[in-house]
Design a protein around this motif. Structure first.
Motif, short mmCIF file in Angstrom:
data_model
loop_
_atom_site.label_atom_id
_atom_site.label_comp_id
_atom_site.label_asym_id
_atom_site.label_seq_id
_atom_site.Cartn_x
_atom_site.Cartn_y
_atom_site.Cartn_z
N VAL A 1 0.87 -1.19 0.00
CA VAL A 1 0.00 0.00 0.00
C VAL A 1 0.90 1.23 0.00
O VAL A 1 1.87 1.29 0.77
N LEU B 1 1.05 5.44 0.34
CA LEU B 1 0.31 6.61 0.82
C LEU B 1 1.28 7.78 0.94
O LEU B 1 2.17 7.74 1.79
N ARG C 1 -2.22 -1.09 -3.71
CA ARG C 1 -3.29 -0.13 -3.52
C ARG C 1 -2.70 1.24 -3.22
O ARG C 1 -1.80 1.37 -2.40
N ALA D 1 -3.37 4.59 -1.48
CA ALA D 1 -4.28 5.10 -0.45
C ALA D 1 -4.20 6.62 -0.41
O ALA D 1 -3.22 7.22 -0.83
N THR E 1 -10.03 4.95 2.33
CA THR E 1 -8.68 4.72 2.87
C THR E 1 -8.28 5.76 3.93
O THR E 1 -7.15 5.74 4.41
N PHE F 1 -8.93 -4.27 1.70
CA PHE F 1 -8.55 -3.85 0.35
C PHE F 1 -8.57 -5.05 -0.59
O PHE F 1 -8.72 -4.90 -1.79
#
Ligand SMILES: Cc1cc2nc3c(=O)[nH]c(=O)nc-3n(C[C@H](O)[C@H](O)[C@H](O)COP(=O)(O)O)c2cc1C
Length: 153
Positions: free
Chosen positions: A40, A42, A94, A96, A103, A133
């Motif tokens: 993930v 971010l 993913r 986010a 998220t 997710f």
């Protein structure tokens, strides 16, 4: 079955092409090692779940930890688990965002994890969010060409 979750800070200047490259190579290696999981991203930070046979997970983590693409690599959770949380993903992905309601909860707990202020129960909540997710994705995340990684800065 062993599961390891870590967080890290992406090295500045690393972009979409690097991430695409890392993912496609990771997926090949992981398939050979029967390792599954999710990465993930971010705002320049990563959380990754690695699951598989214990020695393989630990060896892979040791390689990832020394990877120059990121720094401040910290294990968040490590334990034996009854079964895989991402059985079909050699390495899912993913992106986010704090602005995405789906998220936002992840982003809030991720901040605490990166600051090293997260409790074990909170880390487990973070992992529970990440597991959602898996089911929520409608994209074939193992297909690097079709993944939503265009939005990576
Ligand atoms: C955020 C991040 C996640 C990674 N995830 C994996 C992974 O799941 N599997 C993998 O084989 N390599 C992954 N890599 C790449 C490894 O760190 C390493 O470059 C690769 O395994 C090759 O290692 P070697 O040069 O020691 O053979 C990742 C790298 C980064 C920066």
């Amino acid at each position: 079955m062993h599961q390891l979750v870590y967080v890290s800070t992406a090295r500045a200047g690393r972009g979409e092409d690097d991430l695409k490259d890392i993912l496609s190579r990771a997926r090949e290696t992981n398939q050979e090692l029967c390792i599954t999981g999710i990465l993930v991203h971010l705002d320049g930070y990563f959380l990754q779940v690695l699951e598989g046979e214990q020695d393989r997970v630990r060896n892979l983590y040791a390689r990832i930890e020394n990877e120059p693409h990121h720094s401040s690599v910290k294990v968040l959770l490590e334990s034996d688990v009854a079964k895989r949380a991402f059985p079909d993903w050699s390495m899912g992905f993913r992106e986010a965002s704090r602005d995405d309601p789906f998220t936002a909860g992840f982003a809030a707990l991720m901040r605490r994890a990166l600051e090293g202020r997260i409790s074990r129960p909170e880390a487990q909540v973070l992992l529970t969010i990440v597991k959602t997710f898996y089911r929520a994705s409608d994209a074939p995340v193992d297909d690097v060409e079709r993944e939503p990684i265009q939005s990576v800065a």
